[in-house]
Design an enzyme around this catalytic site. Structure first.
Site, mmCIF file in Angstrom:
data_model
loop_
_atom_site.group_PDB
_atom_site.id
_atom_site.type_symbol
_atom_site.label_atom_id
_atom_site.label_comp_id
_atom_site.label_asym_id
_atom_site.label_seq_id
_atom_site.Cartn_x
_atom_site.Cartn_y
_atom_site.Cartn_z
ATOM 1 N N ASP A 189 49.733 21.471 64.823
ATOM 2 C CA ASP A 189 50.582 22.661 64.830
ATOM 3 C C ASP A 189 49.622 23.845 64.761
ATOM 4 O O ASP A 189 49.055 24.122 63.711
ATOM 5 C CB ASP A 189 51.518 22.622 63.616
ATOM 6 N N LYS B 96 47.365 33.942 67.945
ATOM 7 C CA LYS B 96 48.351 33.260 68.792
ATOM 8 C C LYS B 96 49.213 34.256 69.576
ATOM 9 O O LYS B 96 49.677 33.962 70.673
ATOM 10 C CB LYS B 96 49.231 32.379 67.909
ATOM 11 N N GLU C 17 57.666 23.494 69.663
ATOM 12 C CA GLU C 17 57.736 23.405 68.201
ATOM 13 C C GLU C 17 59.104 22.920 67.702
ATOM 14 O O GLU C 17 59.157 22.024 66.852
ATOM 15 C CB GLU C 17 57.364 24.755 67.575
ATOM 16 N N ASP D 240 63.349 28.646 62.503
ATOM 17 C CA ASP D 240 61.926 28.608 62.160
ATOM 18 C C ASP D 240 61.453 29.992 61.728
ATOM 19 O O ASP D 240 61.293 30.895 62.552
ATOM 20 C CB ASP D 240 61.120 28.113 63.374
HETATM 21 P P1 ADP Z 1 53.433 29.992 60.968
HETATM 22 O O1 ADP Z 1 54.350 29.002 61.584
HETATM 23 O O2 ADP Z 1 53.741 31.385 61.375
HETATM 24 O O3 ADP Z 1 52.008 29.652 61.128
HETATM 25 P P2 ADP Z 1 54.157 28.977 58.291
HETATM 26 O O4 ADP Z 1 55.270 28.112 58.711
HETATM 27 O O5 ADP Z 1 52.975 28.312 57.728
HETATM 28 O O6 ADP Z 1 53.734 30.012 59.399
HETATM 29 O O7 ADP Z 1 54.764 30.005 57.222
HETATM 30 C C1 ADP Z 1 53.970 30.880 56.529
HETATM 31 C C2 ADP Z 1 54.852 31.758 55.689
HETATM 32 O O8 ADP Z 1 55.584 30.954 54.782
HETATM 33 C C3 ADP Z 1 54.052 32.733 54.872
HETATM 34 O O9 ADP Z 1 54.683 33.983 54.910
HETATM 35 C C4 ADP Z 1 54.125 32.143 53.482
HETATM 36 O O10 ADP Z 1 54.050 33.118 52.480
HETATM 37 C C5 ADP Z 1 55.485 31.526 53.483
HETATM 38 N N1 ADP Z 1 55.640 30.463 52.480
HETATM 39 C C6 ADP Z 1 54.883 29.368 52.322
HETATM 40 N N2 ADP Z 1 55.318 28.635 51.295
HETATM 41 C C7 ADP Z 1 56.396 29.287 50.771
HETATM 42 C C8 ADP Z 1 57.293 29.040 49.683
HETATM 43 N N3 ADP Z 1 57.174 27.965 48.908
HETATM 44 N N4 ADP Z 1 58.274 29.933 49.469
HETATM 45 C C9 ADP Z 1 58.409 31.030 50.245
HETATM 46 N N5 ADP Z 1 57.598 31.311 51.258
HETATM 47 C C10 ADP Z 1 56.602 30.463 51.529
HETATM 48 MG MG MG Z 2 55.050 27.565 62.686
#
Ligand code: ADP
Ligand code: MG
Length: 651
Positions: free
Chosen positions: A8, A71, A170, A193
């Site tokens: 991912d 990205k 995704e 998402d």
């Molecule tokens: P991306 O798909 O954009 O790479 P992610 O799916 O990894 O991102 O999401 C990242 C976001 O999720 C960040 O803003 C992070 O702060 C938030 N995040 C991660 N864990 C938690 C949680 N337990 N509660 C709330 N927000 C969270």
């Molecule tokens: Mg993502």
């Protein structure tokens, strides 16, 4: 053969996952961390770039040399991106029709080169964790990515030394991770998402084991970062009120000291936000923000929710839009699944559940059962069984395992990559199982002979999308014998069966005697993606010529059948024919022959329309002859049976 990993490659975080002994799991790096921030720090022109957590840590101190959210620029040209979107702390260069690049230490880096650095780290971490070399990957991309963006992702993989076996959407990967491919019937799924900087709502339809993206809508500038920003602003206001440093994050020229304070507050804001997903209060503690000032505050979940609500409300319009694009309403959905780290926030789950009218809502993990009872309930089921920030990577790993030949029980997902059929008269491909058919499958057809007194029929098994047999791949050939008979009389049943392992068994049976042969071919499913793609592309490119060949071959067969029949009838009734009528028939036959002679020797095609017209004309002319012949036959038959008196006429 080396293992295929699932990756991912996220805007905020990237993950690498594998399937081991049937269980998908995310690999951790040397520090035991499973999420790698998609951040790359370039310390100098020649130095090794730093990737992930370490790069993220120096981001505030080296804003112009630390690249994040790359990205957003993948596969995009300067002209595609509004100027305000190129405003990042690092220098983004948008060159008209050229690709967007990042200028670092006197060198232009393309987004795929920077993404390749992230992939290299994931590859190295996976190799360390698995103890073997990794050279193949499945990588996910947003459903809305266009060809250029997908190709840039493939190039990034190649630059990192990975052969990209497949690019997967995704939301589709997430649905796979949730095991939704095992739903028995047709079902519709919404994938909500919410990541760090992007939001997508995709509607998928699962039908006969394959997912189709019906619609996707979202905002590439909306995500968890916005909540962090709100919390940061809130904390900065509180710090100011407590007589701490007065900081405005939007102020253009912040000193290094201010930048590092800001970075600490931001980090504390995100940490508190994450903590508040599982707890009702979080202590924010920032000792010695300045030499004389320390700050602490108890942040409650309800304050966070108040701050976040307006941001989350903005995702609702996209949900509605996506639904309306798919021409569905929430009630038509069977499942809503949550993906992205930010959806761990309980408020997100509550809101989504409300908006979609979800019937079952649980904050507990793993207790939502899939598939059995969902269709009895009036609204979709909210599904929260998988770690939302790992679902996409896990799905990519599942797809990788399927490509590697694993997960045979997930048969629903295997489809025939190309059509399977046999060669018929005139060198045409006759498809028996079309491309994209779910396996296992059984299908058959009856065939006959095109020549008199054939004693056997050649079954030439083909795979491919082209009309000409010779342009497809030959999987094998064998002969089936039968009793000699005039053409069109023998009946040979040909049945194709693809079993659960993707192996093709071809059965041919002479219907009259029951004599049959079964021949097992190689796997009809394990074909390299690139070859499938080439075959499909060629069939599209050559569609016009191919169609002409098929039309011509079919017209030729009709023409030759008509000519043969006419010659035979004429010979039989020659004495009874009016000379003028005979000339008419001969002229019509000549006209057909003439079109046939114009066949191009090398392409074996001619003008199908002209041939059809000439044959139709011959048919018309011979109508009288045919009905005369029919009358004669009938009369002879009836006479033989004694139904008719020997002479007919008035008594
Ligand atoms: P991306 O798909 O954009 O790479 P992610 O799916 O990894 O991102 O999401 C990242 C976001 O999720 C960040 O803003 C992070 O702060 C938030 N995040 C991660 N864990 C938690 C949680 N337990 N509660 C709330 N927000 C969270
Ligand atoms: Mg993502």
């Amino acid at each position: 053969m080396s293992k295929i990993v699932g990756i991912d490659l996220g805007t905020t975080n990237s993950l690498v996952a594998v399937v081991d002994s049937g269980i998908p799991y995310v690999l951790a790096d040397a520090d035991g961390q499973r999420l790698t921030p998609s951040v790359v720090y370039f310390p100098s022109a020649t130095g090794q770039p730093m990737v992930g957590r370490t790069a993220n840590r120096v981001r505030a101190l080296h804003p112009t040399e630390t690249v994040y959210s790359i990205k957003r620029f993948m596969g995009r040209r300067g002209v595609d991106i509004p100027t305000e979107e190129t405003r990042m702390p690092y220098p983004v260069v948008g060159n008209g029709n050229g690709p967007v690049t990042v200028a670092l230490h006197g060198r232009q880096w393309t987004p795929e080169e920077i993404s390749a650095e992230i992939l290299k780290k994931l590859k190295a971490d996976a190799e360390k964790s698995l103890g073997e070399t990794i050279s193949r990957a499945v990588i996910t991309v947003p459903a809305y990515f266009n060809d250029a963006q997908r190709n840039a992702t493939i190039r990034a993989g190649e630059l990192a030394g990975l052969k990209v076996e497949r690019i997967v959407n995704e939301p589709t990967a997430a649905a796979l991770a949730y095991g939704l491919d095992r739903l028995q019937e047709q079902s519709r799924i919404a994938v909500y998402d919410l990541g760090g900087g992007t939001f997508d709502l995709s509607i998928l339809e699962l039908s006969q084991g394959t997912f189709q993206v019906l619609s996707t809508n979202g905002n590439t500038r909306l995500g968890g970062d916005d909540i962090d920003r709100c919390v940061t602003d809130f904390l900065l206001r509180e710090i100011g009120r407590a007589d701490g440093p007065q900081l405005d994050p939007d102020q253009p020229a912040l000193s290094v000291g201010d930048l590092s304070i800001l970075a600490r507050v931001r980090e504390a804001a995100e940490t508190a936000k994450i903590q508040l997903s599982t707890e009702s209060a979080a202590d924010v503690s920032l000792p010695f923000l300045t030499p004389g000032f320390s700050f602490s505050l108890r942040l409650t979940r309800s304050v966070l929710e108040e701050l976040a609500l307006p941001i989350l409300e903005r995702t609702r319009a996209h949900c509605l839009r996506s639904l309306s694009d798919a021409r569905l309403s929430a009630g038509d959905l069977h499942q809503v699944i949550l993906v992205g780290g930010q959806t761990r926030m309980p408020l997100v789950r509550r809101l989504v559940s409300q908006w979609f009218g979800c019937v079952e809502f649980t904050e507990q993990r793993g207790d939502v059962r899939l598939g059995e009872e969902y269709h009895q309930t009036p609204g979709p089921q909210l599904n929260t069984g998988v770690h939302p920030d790992e679902a996409v990577a896990l799905g990519a790993a599942i797809q990788a395992e399927i490509l590697a030949g694993g997960f045979r029980h997930l048969l629903l997902l295997d489809v025939t990559p190309l059509s399977l059929g046999i060669e018929t008269f005139g060198g045409l491909m006759y498809p028996i199982i079309p491309r994209n058919t779910t396996i296992p499958v059984k299908a058959g057809e009856l065939f006959t002979t095109a020549v008199d007194h054939q004693k056997s029929m050649l079954i030439h098994v083909l795979q491919g999308e082209r009309e000409r047999a010779r342009d497809n791949w030959s999987l094998g050939r064998f002969e089936i014998e039968f009793e000699s008979a005039p053409k069109g009389v023998p009946r040979v049943g040909v049945q194709f069966e693809i079993d659960a392992n993707g192996v093709l068994h071809v059965l041919a049976r002479d219907v009259k005697t029951g004599h049959q042969k079964i021949v097992t071919m190689k796997s009809a499913v394990d074909v390299a993606d690139s070859e499938v793609q080439r075959m499909v592309e060629e069939s599209v490119e050559q569609a016009f010529d191919d169609l002409r060949f098929r039309q011509w071959t079919e017209a030729k067969r009709t023409a030759s059948d008509t000519l043969t029949a006419t010659r035979k009838t004429m010979a039989e009734y020659d004495s009874e024919l009016d000379p003028e009528y005979r000339t008419q028939i001969i002229e019509a036959m000549d006209a057909v022959e003439k079109v046939l002679e114009l066949e191009n020797r090398s392409t074996k095609t001619g003008d199908p329309a002209a041939l059809k017209a000439a044959t139709a004309r011959l048919d018309e002319v011979t109508q009288a002859l045919a009905s005369h012949a029919m009358d004669q036959v009938m009369e002879a038959m009836l006479r033989k049976k004694g139904v008719l008196p020997a002479s007919v006429g008035p008594a």
